[in-house]
Design a protein around this motif. Structure first.
Motif, PDB file in Angstrom:
ATOM      1  N   UNK A  51     -55.566  45.080  25.766  1.00 50.45           N
ATOM      2  CA  UNK A  51     -55.158  44.046  24.811  1.00 50.45           C
ATOM      3  C   UNK A  51     -53.698  43.665  25.034  1.00 50.45           C
ATOM      4  N   UNK A  52     -52.852  44.678  25.262  1.00 49.82           N
ATOM      5  CA  UNK A  52     -51.431  44.412  25.508  1.00 49.82           C
ATOM      6  C   UNK A  52     -51.238  43.642  26.812  1.00 49.82           C
ATOM      7  N   UNK A  53     -52.053  43.954  27.824  1.00 50.62           N
ATOM      8  CA  UNK A  53     -51.953  43.254  29.099  1.00 50.62           C
ATOM      9  C   UNK A  53     -52.313  41.784  28.941  1.00 50.62           C
ATOM     10  N   UNK A  54     -53.356  41.504  28.168  1.00 50.80           N
ATOM     11  CA  UNK A  54     -53.750  40.114  27.957  1.00 50.80           C
ATOM     12  C   UNK A  54     -52.669  39.347  27.187  1.00 50.80           C
ATOM     13  N   UNK A  55     -52.087  39.995  26.212  1.00 50.68           N
ATOM     14  CA  UNK A  55     -50.991  39.366  25.474  1.00 50.68           C
ATOM     15  C   UNK A  55     -49.821  39.078  26.399  1.00 50.68           C
ATOM     16  N   UNK A  56     -49.542  40.013  27.294  1.00 55.96           N
ATOM     17  CA  UNK A  56     -48.445  39.839  28.251  1.00 55.96           C
ATOM     18  C   UNK A  56     -48.700  38.626  29.153  1.00 55.96           C
ATOM     19  N   UNK A  57     -49.935  38.437  29.615  1.00 59.26           N
ATOM     20  CA  UNK A  57     -50.251  37.291  30.458  1.00 59.26           C
ATOM     21  C   UNK A  57     -50.067  35.980  29.699  1.00 59.26           C
ATOM     22  N   UNK A  58     -50.453  35.965  28.433  1.00 60.01           N
ATOM     23  CA  UNK A  58     -50.224  34.775  27.609  1.00 60.01           C
ATOM     24  C   UNK A  58     -48.734  34.463  27.520  1.00 60.01           C
ATOM     25  N   UNK A  59     -47.951  35.493  27.289  1.00 57.20           N
ATOM     26  CA  UNK A  59     -46.501  35.301  27.164  1.00 57.20           C
ATOM     27  C   UNK A  59     -45.895  34.789  28.469  1.00 57.20           C
ATOM     28  N   UNK A  60     -46.436  35.233  29.587  1.00 58.68           N
ATOM     29  CA  UNK A  60     -45.939  34.802  30.893  1.00 58.68           C
ATOM     30  C   UNK A  60     -46.302  33.347  31.194  1.00 58.68           C
ATOM     31  N   UNK A  61     -47.294  32.824  30.494  1.00 60.29           N
ATOM     32  CA  UNK A  61     -47.768  31.475  30.775  1.00 60.29           C
ATOM     33  C   UNK A  61     -48.756  31.416  31.917  1.00 60.29           C
ATOM     34  N   UNK A  62     -49.466  32.496  32.149  1.00 59.82           N
ATOM     35  CA  UNK A  62     -50.452  32.543  33.230  1.00 59.82           C
ATOM     36  C   UNK A  62     -51.585  31.567  32.955  1.00 59.82           C
TER      37      UNK A  62
END
Length: 371
Positions: A51-62
């Motif tokens: 879940x944290x990894x997916x949130x991180x990708x959203x934050x990165x703008x992937x």
């Protein structure tokens, strides 16, 4: 943003429910009868990290699609970004694998080796008598490990090269070094192996991949034009489908065997899991492919195997991987062998790309395993 309405990856509660449902489906197997509290806690922790990894990708703008497979469980998929035409990619979106095509070319060569039709010591001149002496002695091993001395390319990606024209250019190209004496990444060597695969199988390269290599794998969307469907293609920012953006309209020999192969996230995971399970090849062939053979340049920390990089990562341990891309798309598969985790990502765009997505997921998901 992630795929709207229904997340493509499970939140913590959803992942626990899926595990419970799996155990009910498999009952009365004793392993499901009473899962130890420690196992539940460990699974909950991993779900939290995903879940944290997916949130991180959203934050990165992937923008793109990712897949995570571990511990024999059903893979987890997630699509990010509203691409051209409002398409958010998912597990069945057709993606440009780029140079990951080399992973399939090496796997096809290994299948022919298992069948006794090919040896890694076979020389180019055996298959193409017109090869000049300095190239005739190059071996299949050297071509698969980028140590044959061929240049990186003999045409641009969008060059509509025929097989005949490709072979003419490849056999006439000046070698960069004595075969076997150095390393230089070469698309040419892999396309020559693809031509050898055609000669030995009596089929087109694409047909051999789809009909023979993948015969026992549920992966219908790996291929070139046979697999292409414009309605499921990843799109560039300006709305072009892969056939136009990556192939220039149709597949051809500037790419065949070395780049541009279509995959989906679910098919990429299915392929790599089948490879790991020795369903496609003998144990000897898999071990050979994953042997660190040629260092990727002076002082490089990584080695090339057959169709993959072999990386003894200081944080993650043994990792097998390959990536590929062009100005529009970048993809990466990475098999974290010491963790039983496979991550695949493909990006629409290069600013926050598939390589970066895999690294971000691995950092969230795996670093805690080494603490």
């Amino acid at each position: 943003m992630k795929t709207p309405n229904q997340p493509a990856y499970p939140r913590r509660s959803a992942l626990r429910h899926r595990l419970a449902a799996l155990c009910l489906a498999l009952a009365p197997l004793p392993a499901c009868a009473a899962e130890p509290p420690a196992a539940v806690a460990a699974e909950d922790d991993r779900a939290h990290r995903i879940d944290a990894a997916m949130t991180r990708l959203e934050e990165m703008g992937f923008k793109g699609v990712v897949a995570i497979a571990y511990d024999g469980m059903a893979p987890i998929y997630a699509g990010f970004g509203d691409g051209a035409g409002g398409r958010t990619p998912d597990a069945t979106t057709l993606l440009d694998s780029g140079s990951i095509t080399k992973t399939f070319t090496a796997a096809a060569a290994l299948k022919l080796i298992d069948e006794g039709k090919l040896q890694t010591s076979d020389r180019l001149g055996t298959f193409f008598p017109a090869a000049p002496p300095e190239k005739a002695r190059t071996t299949v091993h050297q071509m698969l490990t980028h140590s044959a001395g061929f240049p990186p390319a003999v045409g641009e990606d969008l060059d509509p090269l025929s097989r005949e024209e490709f072979l003419k250019r490849a056999l006439a190209a000046e070698l960069r070094f004595e075969p076997g004496s150095a390393y230089e990444y070469s698309n040419v060597g892999y396309s020559l192996v693809a031509a050898i695969i055609e000669q030995l199988s009596g089929k087109s390269y694409e047909a051999y991949i789809r009909e023979d290599l993948l015969a026992d794998v549920e992966a219908p969307d790996i291929g070139y034009e046979t697999a292409f469907d414009p309605n499921r293609s990843m799109l560039t920012d300006d709305g072009e489908t892969i056939d136009k953006a990556s192939w220039g309209g149709r597949s051809h020999w500037a790419l065949i065997g070395n780049g541009g192969m279509l995959v989906t996230a679910q098919d990429m995971i299915a392929f790599r899991r089948a490879f790991d399970a020795r369903r496609l090849h003998s144990n000897a062939a898999v071990n050979l492919a994953q042997t660190p053979m040629v260092r990727e340049g002076d002082g490089a920390p990584t080695f090339t195997g057959y169709g993959m990089v072999v990386d003894d990562h200081p944080q993650f341990g043994r990792v097998y991987w390959h990536n590929g891309g062009n100005p529009h798309f970048i993809s990466n598969w990475s098999d974290y062998a010491d963790h039983d985790v496979i991550i695949f990502a493909s990006s629409d765009g290069t600013e926050v790309n598939g390589d970066m997505a895999v690294e971000a997921i691995a950092a969230e998901l795996l670093l805690a395993d080494r603490n």
